[in-house]
Design an enzyme around this catalytic site. Structure first.
Site, PDB file in Angstrom:
ATOM      1  N   CYS A   1      44.819  40.625  37.978  1.00 51.65           N
ATOM      2  CA  CYS A   1      43.433  40.705  38.470  1.00 51.65           C
ATOM      3  C   CYS A   1      43.387  41.284  39.874  1.00 51.65           C
ATOM      4  CB  CYS A   1      42.804  39.317  38.483  1.00 51.65           C
ATOM      5  SG  CYS A   1      42.948  38.470  36.929  1.00 51.65           S
TER       6      CYS A   1
ATOM      7  N   LYS B   1      31.964  40.982  40.530  1.00 50.42           N
ATOM      8  CA  LYS B   1      33.325  40.624  40.127  1.00 50.42           C
ATOM      9  C   LYS B   1      34.374  41.385  40.946  1.00 50.42           C
ATOM     10  CE  LYS B   1      36.933  39.455  37.931  1.00 50.42           C
ATOM     11  NZ  LYS B   1      37.452  38.123  37.722  1.00 50.42           N
TER      12      LYS B   1
HETATM   13  N1  SAJ Z   1      48.179  34.928  46.962  1.00 50.90           N
HETATM   14  C1  SAJ Z   1      48.720  35.043  48.234  1.00 50.90           C
HETATM   15  N2  SAJ Z   1      48.141  34.349  49.252  1.00 50.90           N
HETATM   16  C2  SAJ Z   1      47.051  33.540  49.057  1.00 50.90           C
HETATM   17  C3  SAJ Z   1      46.492  33.459  47.766  1.00 50.90           C
HETATM   18  C4  SAJ Z   1      47.077  34.157  46.742  1.00 50.90           C
HETATM   19  O1  SAJ Z   1      49.709  35.759  48.447  1.00 50.90           O
HETATM   20  O2  SAJ Z   1      46.599  32.922  50.036  1.00 50.90           O
HETATM   21  C5  SAJ Z   1      48.775  35.685  45.842  1.00 50.90           C
HETATM   22  C6  SAJ Z   1      49.238  34.806  44.692  1.00 50.90           C
HETATM   23  O3  SAJ Z   1      50.525  34.296  44.907  1.00 50.90           O
HETATM   24  C7  SAJ Z   1      49.185  35.791  43.544  1.00 50.90           C
HETATM   25  C8  SAJ Z   1      47.978  36.667  43.889  1.00 50.90           C
HETATM   26  O4  SAJ Z   1      47.759  36.484  45.270  1.00 50.90           O
HETATM   27  O5  SAJ Z   1      50.340  36.600  43.499  1.00 50.90           O
HETATM   28  C9  SAJ Z   1      46.712  36.327  43.133  1.00 50.90           C
HETATM   29  O6  SAJ Z   1      46.568  34.918  43.011  1.00 50.90           O
HETATM   30  P1  SAJ Z   1      45.162  34.165  43.165  1.00 50.90           P
HETATM   31  O7  SAJ Z   1      45.391  32.719  42.979  1.00 50.90           O
HETATM   32  O8  SAJ Z   1      44.523  34.579  44.451  1.00 50.90           O
HETATM   33  O9  SAJ Z   1      44.245  34.792  42.055  1.00 50.90           O
HETATM   34  P2  SAJ Z   1      44.363  35.004  40.452  1.00 50.90           P
HETATM   35  O10 SAJ Z   1      44.787  36.416  40.237  1.00 50.90           O
HETATM   36  O11 SAJ Z   1      45.128  33.932  39.796  1.00 50.90           O
HETATM   37  O12 SAJ Z   1      42.824  34.790  40.050  1.00 50.90           O
HETATM   38  C10 SAJ Z   1      41.829  35.577  40.691  1.00 50.90           C
HETATM   39  C11 SAJ Z   1      40.678  34.647  41.116  1.00 50.90           C
HETATM   40  N3  SAJ Z   1      39.775  35.381  41.983  1.00 50.90           N
HETATM   41  C12 SAJ Z   1      39.390  34.886  43.189  1.00 50.90           C
HETATM   42  O13 SAJ Z   1      39.800  33.846  43.632  1.00 50.90           O
HETATM   43  C13 SAJ Z   1      38.418  35.721  43.955  1.00 50.90           C
HETATM   44  C14 SAJ Z   1      39.956  34.113  39.883  1.00 50.90           C
HETATM   45  O14 SAJ Z   1      38.792  33.382  40.259  1.00 50.90           O
HETATM   46  C15 SAJ Z   1      39.548  35.290  38.972  1.00 50.90           C
HETATM   47  O15 SAJ Z   1      38.881  34.824  37.811  1.00 50.90           O
HETATM   48  C16 SAJ Z   1      40.809  36.027  38.576  1.00 50.90           C
HETATM   49  O16 SAJ Z   1      41.406  36.562  39.759  1.00 50.90           O
HETATM   50  C17 SAJ Z   1      40.441  37.142  37.611  1.00 50.90           C
HETATM   51  O17 SAJ Z   1      40.641  36.955  36.408  1.00 50.90           O
HETATM   52  O18 SAJ Z   1      39.911  38.165  38.051  1.00 50.90           O
END
Ligand code: SAJ
Length: 426
Positions: A259, A205
């Site tokens: 997360c 995780k």
């Molecule tokens: N973000 C960027 N650039 C990107 C992708 C995301 O700046 O290319 C930013 C987003 O705007 C946001 C942050 O990163 O601020 C996190 O967003 P996210 O969509 O990457 O992730 P979360 O926090 O919504 O969900 C993540 C997921 N983990 C992965 O994709 C590895 C999800 O599967 C997990 O279940 C979740 O964390 C968790 O609960 O841990």
């Protein structure tokens, strides 16, 4: 093993969908939370969180009689802990909710029960923290009761689908515990269920979210470099991504949520001497809002007295979750730099934020603005029509942090459009 009843501790973004989905798949479920307001609202059929489709599933679960909401743990075949694991000011893991959930289970723990931890946790939490607490019951893990860790991996905004379809990793204290976990989650998981040991599952995780954090950090650093060297980072990324083994993520205003901006610290805190890369990536992403403010100062001149409409406050597109949001940090920094900021988020029009003025409508936020700024790529904000906006706002400057506004259309409508990560070509 056959499970007929399960008690889920923590009714947040993970616990509530999990409890409801078990219930709609035929198990008797007791959902437990320590927050009386959450219990009261759920008992009235209202949800304290927004997640697409969740209201329907919760209502179906409660109407079937299979889901009841309680403030205390009740006897069950299995107990699932899905409570938050935030961090302290010094970035060390704050495990108090896991500890108190385990202590709530203690009086109800019976021979043959399965206890599962879902909360994201530092390596060895199941063995070194959870197990000793549960064994205060006089029962021995692995002999008298089963103990497992399974990480939640669902993406906010798509939780209900991913809960069912994603591959599930279940790590047991011993093989029997992992197999029992598989039998429990098979109730609704249609994806693969892969078994391992508890500490490996905990690491899996943290590795997933840490990998994403590091990859976003490199994208943010590329945006800084593109800005310096007169390059459009979005174009450069799309070209680099044509390489068969390269997949660069999107730069943006920073990394938020509860997360990805938290979990990598669990590794750094647990092993600071061997995690310089993870720590640095966190620092890059944490300082991205400051880079954004410096950049705005360079392209817009002094921010003093400038009227800014800050559009989007959530931590990422198309969710209403404002926790650890870089958009909010940028709005606050703008204000600290003398700008007059009016904020609006279509998912939280009634948001109340310390020190920030929020608007109930887009029109209210933009009607006096000099600068329109998209901080979050909500579909509704991306779809804004620059021609229509000219009638609604005196603003002639637009700033896009997420590459969501088509440059040609905004320029044709008479806006001076600035995009994050796009340097001046000379
Ligand atoms: N973000 C960027 N650039 C990107 C992708 C995301 O700046 O290319 C930013 C987003 O705007 C946001 C942050 O990163 O601020 C996190 O967003 P996210 O969509 O990457 O992730 P979360 O926090 O919504 O969900 C993540 C997921 N983990 C992965 O994709 C590895 C999800 O599967 C997990 O279940 C979740 O964390 C968790 O609960 O841990």
């Amino acid at each position: 093993m056959i499970f007929e009843s399960v008690c889920v501790l923590g009714l947040g973004y993970i616990g509530l969908p999990t409890a409801s989905t078990f219930a709609t798949n035929g198990l008797r479920v007791v959902g437990v939370d320590v927050n009386p307001q959450i219990i009261a609202s759920l008992q009235n059929g209202e949800l304290h969180i927004y997640e697409p489709g969740l209201r329907d599933v919760v209502q179906a679960a409660m109407q079937s009689g299979n889901l009841v909401i309680r403030s205390q743990v009740e006897p069950a075949d299995a107990f699932i802990i899905a409570v938050p694991t935030p961090f302290h000011a010094d970035k060390s893991a704050d495990m108090r909710y896991v500890v108190s959930a385990a202590e709530m289970i203690l009086p109800q723990l019976r021979r043959g029960n399965l206890v599962v931890l879902e909360s994201t946790s530092p390596p060895r939490t199941t063995l070194d923290l959870l197990r000793p607490i549960l064994e205060r019951s006089g029962l021995t893990a692995g002999q008298d009761f089963l103990l497992a860790y399974t990480p939640e991996r669902v993406l906010p905004g798509q939780i209900l689908r991913e809960l069912v379809e994603n591959t599930r990793i279940i790590g047991g204290l011993d093989p029997a515990s992992a197999e029992a976990g598989r039998d429990l989650y098979r109730t609704f998981v249609r994806g693969e269920i892969l078994l391992t040991d508890a500490t490996t599952a905990e690491m899996v995780k943290l590795m997933e979210n840490t990998t994403r954090d590091v990859n976003i950090a490199i994208a943010n650093e590329f945006a800084r470099l593109a800005d310096r060297f007169g390059v459009d980072v979005w174009e450069a990324i799309s070209l680099a991504n044509r390489h068969p083994r390269v997949k660069i993520l999107n730069p943006g205003p920073g990394v938020g949520g509860h997360c990805i901006s938290v979990d990598p610290w669990f590794f750094v805190d647990a092993a600071p001497d061997i995690t310089p890369l993870i720590r640095t990536a966190r620092q890059v992403n944490d300082t991205q809002p400051h880079f954004v403010i410096d950049w705005l100062g360079r392209i817009l001149g002094s921010l003093e007295g400038r009227k800014v409409a800050a559009l989007g406050l959530a931590f990422k597109p198309d969710v209403d979750d404002l926790r650890e949001s870089p958009a909010i940090e940028i709005a606050q920094l703008l204000q600290q730099n003398g700008a007059e900021v009016l904020c609006f988020d279509p998912f939280k029009p009634d948001a109340k934020l310390p020190g920030l003025q929020t608007c109930q409508s887009l029109v209210e936020a933009i009607s006096q603005a000099e600068i329109l700024m998209m901080l979050v790529g909500h579909a509704q904000l991306r779809a804004l029509d620059p021609v229509a906006l000219r009638q609604l706002s005196p603003a002639r400057i637009a700033v896009d942090m997420v590459n969501g506004w088509p440059g040609a259309a905004w320029s044709a409508a008479g806006f001076e459009l600035h995009r994050l990560g796009v340097g001046q070509r000379v």
